[in-house]
Scaffold this motif. Structure first.
Motif, PDB file in Angstrom:
ATOM      1  N   ARG A  53       0.836  -1.207   0.000  1.00  0.00           N
ATOM      2  CA  ARG A  53       0.000   0.000   0.000  1.00  0.00           C
ATOM      3  C   ARG A  53       0.878   1.268   0.000  1.00  0.00           C
ATOM      4  O   ARG A  53       0.593   2.228  -0.707  1.00  0.00           O
ATOM      5  CB  ARG A  53      -0.919  -0.015   1.226  1.00  0.00           C
ATOM      6  N   GLN A  54       1.972   1.213   0.756  1.00  0.00           N
ATOM      7  CA  GLN A  54       2.858   2.391   0.790  1.00  0.00           C
ATOM      8  C   GLN A  54       3.441   2.684  -0.590  1.00  0.00           C
ATOM      9  O   GLN A  54       3.547   3.839  -0.995  1.00  0.00           O
ATOM     10  CB  GLN A  54       4.028   2.176   1.779  1.00  0.00           C
ATOM     11  N   GLU A  55       3.844   1.617  -1.296  1.00  0.00           N
ATOM     12  CA  GLU A  55       4.402   1.825  -2.641  1.00  0.00           C
ATOM     13  C   GLU A  55       3.350   2.419  -3.575  1.00  0.00           C
ATOM     14  O   GLU A  55       3.641   3.319  -4.368  1.00  0.00           O
ATOM     15  CB  GLU A  55       4.924   0.494  -3.212  1.00  0.00           C
ATOM     16  N   ILE A  56       2.127   1.925  -3.455  1.00  0.00           N
ATOM     17  CA  ILE A  56       1.068   2.437  -4.342  1.00  0.00           C
ATOM     18  C   ILE A  56       0.745   3.884  -3.976  1.00  0.00           C
ATOM     19  O   ILE A  56       0.525   4.728  -4.847  1.00  0.00           O
ATOM     20  CB  ILE A  56      -0.181   1.526  -4.263  1.00  0.00           C
ATOM     21  N   GLU A  57       0.767   4.188  -2.671  1.00  0.00           N
ATOM     22  CA  GLU A  57       0.527   5.581  -2.258  1.00  0.00           C
ATOM     23  C   GLU A  57       1.613   6.504  -2.824  1.00  0.00           C
ATOM     24  O   GLU A  57       1.335   7.614  -3.277  1.00  0.00           O
ATOM     25  CB  GLU A  57       0.502   5.687  -0.727  1.00  0.00           C
ATOM     26  N   ALA A  58       2.859   6.014  -2.786  1.00  0.00           N
ATOM     27  CA  ALA A  58       3.962   6.824  -3.328  1.00  0.00           C
ATOM     28  C   ALA A  58       3.783   7.020  -4.833  1.00  0.00           C
ATOM     29  O   ALA A  58       4.026   8.113  -5.372  1.00  0.00           O
ATOM     30  CB  ALA A  58       5.306   6.154  -3.032  1.00  0.00           C
ATOM     31  N   LEU A  59       3.323   5.969  -5.528  1.00  0.00           N
ATOM     32  CA  LEU A  59       3.069   6.096  -6.970  1.00  0.00           C
ATOM     33  C   LEU A  59       1.943   7.113  -7.212  1.00  0.00           C
ATOM     34  O   LEU A  59       2.029   7.952  -8.115  1.00  0.00           O
ATOM     35  CB  LEU A  59       2.690   4.722  -7.546  1.00  0.00           C
ATOM     36  N   ALA A  60       0.917   7.042  -6.374  1.00  0.00           N
ATOM     37  CA  ALA A  60      -0.203   7.988  -6.508  1.00  0.00           C
ATOM     38  C   ALA A  60       0.295   9.423  -6.382  1.00  0.00           C
ATOM     39  O   ALA A  60      -0.117  10.310  -7.143  1.00  0.00           O
ATOM     40  CB  ALA A  60      -1.266   7.691  -5.447  1.00  0.00           C
ATOM     41  N   ALA A  61       1.211   9.654  -5.449  1.00  0.00           N
ATOM     42  CA  ALA A  61       1.718  11.015  -5.240  1.00  0.00           C
ATOM     43  C   ALA A  61       2.494  11.488  -6.467  1.00  0.00           C
ATOM     44  O   ALA A  61       2.402  12.652  -6.870  1.00  0.00           O
ATOM     45  CB  ALA A  61       2.609  11.047  -3.995  1.00  0.00           C
ATOM     46  N   VAL A  62       3.243  10.557  -7.083  1.00  0.00           N
ATOM     47  CA  VAL A  62       4.027  10.911  -8.270  1.00  0.00           C
ATOM     48  C   VAL A  62       3.093  11.207  -9.455  1.00  0.00           C
ATOM     49  O   VAL A  62       3.351  12.099 -10.258  1.00  0.00           O
ATOM     50  CB  VAL A  62       5.005   9.744  -8.596  1.00  0.00           C
ATOM     51  N   LEU A  63       2.004  10.467  -9.544  1.00  0.00           N
ATOM     52  CA  LEU A  63       1.092  10.656 -10.682  1.00  0.00           C
ATOM     53  C   LEU A  63       0.172  11.863 -10.500  1.00  0.00           C
ATOM     54  O   LEU A  63      -0.346  12.402 -11.476  1.00  0.00           O
ATOM     55  CB  LEU A  63       0.238   9.390 -10.893  1.00  0.00           C
ATOM     56  N   GLU A  64      -0.025  12.275  -9.260  1.00  0.00           N
ATOM     57  CA  GLU A  64      -1.001  13.319  -8.930  1.00  0.00           C
ATOM     58  C   GLU A  64      -0.937  14.549  -9.863  1.00  0.00           C
ATOM     59  O   GLU A  64      -1.954  14.961 -10.424  1.00  0.00           O
ATOM     60  CB  GLU A  64      -0.852  13.719  -7.455  1.00  0.00           C
ATOM     61  N   PRO A  65       0.261  15.137 -10.064  1.00  0.00           N
ATOM     62  CA  PRO A  65       0.273  16.351 -10.912  1.00  0.00           C
ATOM     63  C   PRO A  65       0.174  16.059 -12.409  1.00  0.00           C
ATOM     64  O   PRO A  65       0.162  16.995 -13.207  1.00  0.00           O
ATOM     65  CB  PRO A  65       1.639  16.981 -10.596  1.00  0.00           C
ATOM     66  N   THR A  66       0.125  14.799 -12.806  1.00  0.00           N
ATOM     67  CA  THR A  66       0.122  14.465 -14.236  1.00  0.00           C
ATOM     68  C   THR A  66      -1.285  14.043 -14.690  1.00  0.00           C
ATOM     69  O   THR A  66      -2.155  13.788 -13.865  1.00  0.00           O
ATOM     70  CB  THR A  66       1.069  13.286 -14.541  1.00  0.00           C
ATOM     71  N   ASP A  67      -1.438  13.924 -16.024  1.00  0.00           N
ATOM     72  CA  ASP A  67      -2.695  13.384 -16.573  1.00  0.00           C
ATOM     73  C   ASP A  67      -2.531  11.920 -16.948  1.00  0.00           C
ATOM     74  O   ASP A  67      -3.341  11.373 -17.706  1.00  0.00           O
ATOM     75  CB  ASP A  67      -3.106  14.170 -17.830  1.00  0.00           C
TER      76      ASP A  67
END
Ligand SMILES: Cc1ncc(COP(=O)(O)O)c(C=O)c1O
Length: 405
Positions: free
Chosen positions: A192-206
């Motif tokens: 879950r932590q890895e996916i949360e970190a991925l979510a944060a990286v994707l957040e500013p992108t489309d």
């Protein structure tokens, strides 16, 4: 393999130029020839369960045939199967999808991958793929006209997701990131932590996220599968891939699904309307029955895989110069070895087959550059065959001094 002679009619479309024949094919064809000559082959190259499909699924499909359900069905699948998929995703993964507008029944998870890429990716778009990875992604990305961007994961770190490397690979052209958890070929399961970190990286992108969860039900020990669609705000950009092939031993049925928010499913359905139209009608009651009633069968098979995993790991651990991470999910061991231990993987795979009748897949099938000294072993086979075949592999890896390395 037979060679094909070019004729004036055989010029293929430009989009096929970089799509190479699968390296798995060479092993597969050779193993088949060996077997045809009467030899026993240890099949560790195939990513499919050795079990039969649960009876409840077969019975439901026989009944559908008897009822004459042999005509075209709705493009997105029968309402019953879409409801079953939606219910299953809710129960097992805690994610909510409207069965009417947010689920498409596909022809295997393969078609789900294809629909997602064809609907959203094209020339100029980049698709980030952490590697080693299932080879179909790269080919489907290229078929869509887009550009695969491999992000190499580190064997020393058990091929865990490298969020910094993914972040560094993102450009203004990134259209999609592909995540496969549990992973083929490494067996890694994203936390879950890895996916949360991925979510944060994707957040500013489309960028969209393709989440291939075909092995979601095959996790071991106290490891839990986390669907990215259930993490933070990822749902709105995530296309979930799933299927029946692995957990329900229904690979030959060729059924799977694509689930996602309505805005993403509608364009994918448009591709479907002009390609395969619908999944085979009379198979869908069988798949519905599998989801609704074959949970105990699936759990029995998962338990068997877990035992095989333990037996296999006991044999493979502690070989000097060889690293095998404990696979938390799926049904593969991914071995990485030092060049001192054996020749490059494609040659090693041929030698294992020719001299020891053991078929494995060279790591180059999953990462042409980084997989030169890795092999994938499927443990979805009978435990006696598994232990004998692994014994032969261990013997080879401990006896070899670098040949042609
Ligand atoms: C990671 C992954 N995704 C998708 C698939 C395709 O599954 P299906 O047989 O349902 O098309 C496979 C099959 O090996 C796979 O390993």
């Amino acid at each position: 393999m037979s060679t094909v002679t070019a004729t004036r009619f055989s010029r293929s479309a430009e989009r096929l130029a970089e799509i190479k024949p699968s390296p798995i094919r060479a092993i597969f064809d050779r193993a088949a020839a060996l077997e045809a000559s009467g030899e026993k082959v240890y099949h560790f190259e195939i990513g499919r369960p050795d079990f039969d499909t649960p009876q409840v699924a077969k019975d439901a499909t026989s009944a559908a045939l008897a009822r004459g359900e042999v005509h075209y069905g709705p493009n997105a699948g029968t309402p019953e199967l879409r409801r079953a998929i939606s219910g299953y995703l809710q129960d097992r993964r805690g994610t909510t999808y409207d069965p009417v507008s947010e689920v498409i029944v596909t022809i295997g998870a393969n078609e789900a991958v294809f629909l997602a890429l064809m609907a959203f990716c094209g020339p100029g778009d980049e698709v980030i793929v952490p590697v080693p990875a299932w080879a179909h992604y790269e080919s489907c990305i290229r078929l869509a006209g887009a550009t695969p961007i491999p992000v190499r994961l580190d064997a020393a770190n058990d091929f865990r997701l490298d969020i910094e490397a993914i972040s560094a690979a993102i450009t203004e052209n990134t259209r999609m990131v592909i995540l496969c958890t549990p992973n083929n070929p490494t067996g890694g399961v994203a936390t879950r932590q890895e996916i949360e970190a991925l979510a944060a990286v994707l957040e500013p992108t489309d960028a969209l996220l393709m989440s291939d969860e075909i092995y979601a039900d095959l996790v071991y020990g106290d490891v839990k599968h986390e669907s990215p669609a259930g993490v933070g705000s990822l749902r709105e950009r995530t296309l979930v891939i799933g299927g029946f092939a692995k957990a329900f031993a229904m690979d030959g049925w060729r059924l799977g699904w694509l689930a996602g928010p309505r805005e993403l499913i509608t364009p994918a359905l448009r591709v479907r309307q002009y390609t395969t139209v619908c999944a085979p009608t009379f198979l869908q009651p069988g798949a519905t029955a599998a989801l609704n009633h074959a949970g105990p069968d699936a759990e029995m098979m998962r338990g068997e895989f877990e035992q095989r995993r333990a037996a296999g790991l006991a044999l493979l651990q502690d070989i000097p110069g060889v690293k095998v991470s404990q696979p938390d999910g799926a049904f593969y061991f991914y071995l990485t070895y030092s060049p001192d231990v054996a020749e490059p993987a494609e040659q090693l795979a041929l030698r294992l087959l020719d001299e020891h009748n053991v078929a494995v897949v060279p790591g180059t099938a999953f990462d042409p550059q980084g997989g030169t000294h890795s092999i994938r072993i499927s443990y979805a086979c009978h435990i006696e065959d598994l232990t004998e075949g692994l014994r032969r592999i261990v013997q080879t890896l401990t006896a070899t001094t670098a040949k042609g390395a």
